[in-house]
Design a protein around this motif. Structure first.
Motif, PDB file in Angstrom:
ATOM      1  N   ALA A 240       0.843  -1.233   0.031  1.00 11.48           N
ATOM      2  CA  ALA A 240      -0.084   0.235  -0.024  1.00 11.48           C
ATOM      3  C   ALA A 240       0.938   1.124  -0.078  1.00 11.48           C
ATOM      4  O   ALA A 240       1.771   1.441   0.752  1.00 11.48           O
ATOM      5  CB  ALA A 240      -1.006   0.090   1.133  1.00 11.48           C
ATOM      6  N   ASP A 241       0.602   2.134  -0.963  1.00 11.17           N
ATOM      7  CA  ASP A 241       1.268   3.278  -1.211  1.00 11.17           C
ATOM      8  C   ASP A 241       0.808   4.328  -0.186  1.00 11.17           C
ATOM      9  O   ASP A 241      -0.380   4.601   0.000  1.00 11.17           O
ATOM     10  CB  ASP A 241       1.616   3.846  -2.624  1.00 11.17           C
ATOM     11  N   GLY A 242       1.626   5.673   0.068  1.00 12.15           N
ATOM     12  CA  GLY A 242       1.256   6.631   0.586  1.00 12.15           C
ATOM     13  C   GLY A 242       2.461   7.726   0.710  1.00 12.15           C
ATOM     14  O   GLY A 242       3.462   7.558   0.184  1.00 12.15           O
ATOM     15  N   HIS A 243       2.354   8.756   1.195  1.00 14.21           N
ATOM     16  CA  HIS A 243       2.826  10.143   1.311  1.00 14.21           C
ATOM     17  C   HIS A 243       2.902  10.733   2.873  1.00 14.21           C
ATOM     18  O   HIS A 243       1.717  10.870   3.084  1.00 14.21           O
ATOM     19  CB  HIS A 243       2.777  11.154   0.309  1.00 14.21           C
ATOM     20  N   GLY A 244       3.991  11.300   3.353  1.00 10.49           N
ATOM     21  CA  GLY A 244       3.926  12.026   4.513  1.00 10.49           C
ATOM     22  C   GLY A 244       4.217  11.531   5.772  1.00 10.49           C
ATOM     23  O   GLY A 244       4.896  10.127   5.985  1.00 10.49           O
ATOM     24  N   ASP A 245       3.966  11.954   6.880  1.00 11.51           N
ATOM     25  CA  ASP A 245       4.305  11.380   8.299  1.00 11.51           C
ATOM     26  C   ASP A 245       3.780  10.062   8.406  1.00 11.51           C
ATOM     27  O   ASP A 245       2.377   9.777   8.508  1.00 11.51           O
ATOM     28  CB  ASP A 245       3.711  12.715   9.149  1.00 11.51           C
ATOM     29  N   PRO A 246       4.630   9.053   9.018  1.00 11.67           N
ATOM     30  CA  PRO A 246       4.327   7.770   9.316  1.00 11.67           C
ATOM     31  C   PRO A 246       3.126   7.874  10.782  1.00 11.67           C
ATOM     32  O   PRO A 246       2.631   6.924  10.974  1.00 11.67           O
ATOM     33  CB  PRO A 246       5.351   6.959   9.387  1.00 11.67           C
ATOM     34  N   ASP A 247       3.067   8.896  11.355  1.00 13.13           N
ATOM     35  CA  ASP A 247       2.258   8.972  12.505  1.00 13.13           C
ATOM     36  C   ASP A 247       0.833   9.592  12.115  1.00 13.13           C
ATOM     37  O   ASP A 247       0.165   9.986  12.947  1.00 13.13           O
ATOM     38  CB  ASP A 247       2.879  10.252  13.657  1.00 13.13           C
ATOM     39  N   SER A 248       0.457   9.791  10.711  1.00 12.87           N
ATOM     40  CA  SER A 248      -0.625  10.325  10.244  1.00 12.87           C
ATOM     41  C   SER A 248      -1.668   9.173  10.499  1.00 12.87           C
ATOM     42  O   SER A 248      -1.600   8.069  10.416  1.00 12.87           O
ATOM     43  CB  SER A 248      -0.355  10.824   8.859  1.00 12.87           C
ATOM     44  N   ALA A 249      -2.769   9.606  10.368  1.00  9.19           N
ATOM     45  CA  ALA A 249      -3.898   8.633  10.329  1.00  9.19           C
ATOM     46  C   ALA A 249      -4.109   8.089   9.022  1.00  9.19           C
ATOM     47  O   ALA A 249      -4.539   6.872   8.757  1.00  9.19           O
ATOM     48  CB  ALA A 249      -5.355   9.525  10.258  1.00  9.19           C
TER      49      ALA A 249
ATOM     50  N   ALA B 226      -3.464  -0.961   8.519  1.00  9.73           N
ATOM     51  CA  ALA B 226      -4.621  -1.523   8.957  1.00  9.73           C
ATOM     52  C   ALA B 226      -5.139  -2.380   7.738  1.00  9.73           C
ATOM     53  O   ALA B 226      -5.492  -3.512   8.043  1.00  9.73           O
ATOM     54  CB  ALA B 226      -5.377  -0.625   9.673  1.00  9.73           C
ATOM     55  N   ALA B 227      -5.090  -1.824   6.776  1.00 14.86           N
ATOM     56  CA  ALA B 227      -5.891  -2.213   5.536  1.00 14.86           C
ATOM     57  C   ALA B 227      -4.880  -3.445   5.131  1.00 14.86           C
ATOM     58  O   ALA B 227      -5.532  -4.619   4.506  1.00 14.86           O
ATOM     59  CB  ALA B 227      -5.957  -1.362   4.315  1.00 14.86           C
ATOM     60  N   LEU B 228      -3.428  -3.298   5.240  1.00 14.08           N
ATOM     61  CA  LEU B 228      -2.554  -4.290   4.756  1.00 14.08           C
ATOM     62  C   LEU B 228      -2.723  -5.365   5.543  1.00 14.08           C
ATOM     63  O   LEU B 228      -2.788  -6.535   5.087  1.00 14.08           O
ATOM     64  CB  LEU B 228      -1.246  -3.784   5.147  1.00 14.08           C
ATOM     65  N   TYR B 229      -2.949  -5.226   6.808  1.00 19.16           N
ATOM     66  CA  TYR B 229      -3.320  -6.566   7.963  1.00 19.16           C
ATOM     67  C   TYR B 229      -4.500  -7.206   7.297  1.00 19.16           C
ATOM     68  O   TYR B 229      -4.626  -8.400   7.449  1.00 19.16           O
ATOM     69  CB  TYR B 229      -2.990  -6.081   9.377  1.00 19.16           C
ATOM     70  N   THR B 230      -5.546  -6.445   7.277  1.00 20.79           N
ATOM     71  CA  THR B 230      -6.771  -7.130   6.992  1.00 20.79           C
ATOM     72  C   THR B 230      -6.804  -7.838   5.856  1.00 20.79           C
ATOM     73  O   THR B 230      -7.311  -8.954   5.630  1.00 20.79           O
ATOM     74  CB  THR B 230      -7.811  -5.869   6.814  1.00 20.79           C
TER      75      THR B 230
ATOM     76  N   GLY C 183     -14.262  -0.009   6.326  1.00 20.60           N
ATOM     77  CA  GLY C 183     -14.062   1.468   6.121  1.00 20.60           C
ATOM     78  C   GLY C 183     -12.674   1.618   5.735  1.00 20.60           C
ATOM     79  O   GLY C 183     -12.137   2.931   5.506  1.00 20.60           O
ATOM     80  N   LEU C 184     -11.771   0.697   6.010  1.00 21.31           N
ATOM     81  CA  LEU C 184     -10.238   0.688   5.534  1.00 21.31           C
ATOM     82  C   LEU C 184     -10.079   0.815   4.065  1.00 21.31           C
ATOM     83  O   LEU C 184     -10.794   0.219   3.367  1.00 21.31           O
ATOM     84  CB  LEU C 184      -9.505  -0.202   6.173  1.00 21.31           C
ATOM     85  N   PRO C 185      -8.892   1.454   3.622  1.00 19.59           N
ATOM     86  CA  PRO C 185      -8.629   1.537   2.153  1.00 19.59           C
ATOM     87  C   PRO C 185      -7.971   0.435   1.577  1.00 19.59           C
ATOM     88  O   PRO C 185      -6.976   0.146   1.007  1.00 19.59           O
ATOM     89  CB  PRO C 185      -7.681   2.745   2.176  1.00 19.59           C
ATOM     90  N   VAL C 186      -8.894  -0.705   1.894  1.00 21.19           N
ATOM     91  CA  VAL C 186      -8.437  -2.226   1.297  1.00 21.19           C
ATOM     92  C   VAL C 186      -8.287  -2.194  -0.294  1.00 21.19           C
ATOM     93  O   VAL C 186      -7.495  -2.755  -1.018  1.00 21.19           O
ATOM     94  CB  VAL C 186      -9.268  -3.078   1.756  1.00 21.19           C
ATOM     95  N   ASP C 187      -9.080  -1.080  -0.882  1.00 20.68           N
ATOM     96  CA  ASP C 187      -8.824  -1.236  -2.204  1.00 20.68           C
ATOM     97  C   ASP C 187      -7.290  -0.795  -2.717  1.00 20.68           C
ATOM     98  O   ASP C 187      -7.153  -0.714  -3.903  1.00 20.68           O
ATOM     99  CB  ASP C 187      -9.951  -0.144  -2.960  1.00 20.68           C
ATOM    100  N   ARG C 188      -6.742   0.023  -1.865  1.00 19.08           N
ATOM    101  CA  ARG C 188      -5.299   0.695  -2.137  1.00 19.08           C
ATOM    102  C   ARG C 188      -4.207  -0.584  -2.142  1.00 19.08           C
ATOM    103  O   ARG C 188      -3.153  -0.243  -2.426  1.00 19.08           O
ATOM    104  CB  ARG C 188      -4.913   1.568  -1.277  1.00 19.08           C
TER     105      ARG C 188
END
Length: 203
Positions: free
Chosen positions: A32-41, A48-52, A124-129
């Protein structure tokens, strides 16, 4: 005994305090990709989506074979347009791809079935990512960091400014971290993280 990637390739999930060279074969992950602070929501939701998704893939494998596997440790690929963003701790400039490794026995059909089941749960988690991902790092340097994640800067600075130049090496992929401890359960000073950098000859 359930399949465990940490046992399959123990040499890649163990490291000493110095920068040792390893050769990393191609490996399959959920990513799962993203950008920014790893303390972010956004980061927390991606993990959480990865573990799901990983546990849904595990369930798909168990339905198919009757055997489960141990869900592997969280891993991360980190990069930035300016590499000093890591040594200086500028978290907002970080790009990340969070990973969970998959054992060799997991098939593409298992992954597809697991991702479909995870999406159907309506968490509600971004599992699609979450997507399947193959990583081929090859020649790499890696070391074990013990302590808080925020204290990795000096080790990385030494790698970039001393170790790689002294060995005539340069970057050949994104900085890779393997998290062997759960920060929710382990004191920061006892966290263990494998730091890995794919490399190639400079020039």
């Amino acid at each position: 005994m359930p399949t465990d990637v940490r046992r399959e390739r123990a040499d890649l999930y163990r490291a000493g305090p110095g920068w040792d060279e390893v050769v990393v074969p191609p490996a399959d992950y959920l990513a799962a990709d993203g950008h920014g602070d790893p303390d972010s929501a956004a980061y927390a939701d991606a993990v959480a989506a990865l573990y799901t998704a990983a546990y849904a893939v595990r369930a798909a494998v168990k339905r198919r074979t009757g055997d489960a596997f141990v869900v592997g440790p969280l891993e991360g690929l980190w990069s930035s347009a300016d590499p000093s963003a890591f040594t200086e701790g500028r978290r907002g400039d970080w790009d990340w791809t969070m990973l969970i490794p998959l054992p060799a026995a997991v098939t593409g059909e298992d992954v597809a079935d697991g991702l479909t089941a995870a999406a159907a749960r309506g968490t509600g988690l971004p599992v699609d990512r979450v997507v399947p991902f193959t990583l081929d790092e090859g020649r790499s340097l890696q070391a074990l960091h013990v302590g808080p994640y925020d204290d990795e800067g000096p080790a990385l600075a030494r790698l970039h400014r001393e170790v790689m130049p002294a060995r005539g090496l340069t970057w050949n992929g994104r900085h890779h971290e393997i998290y062997l401890g759960d920060p929710r359960r382990v004191a920061p000073e006892r966290l263990r993280t494998v730091l890995r950098q794919p490399v190639r000859p400079a020039g």
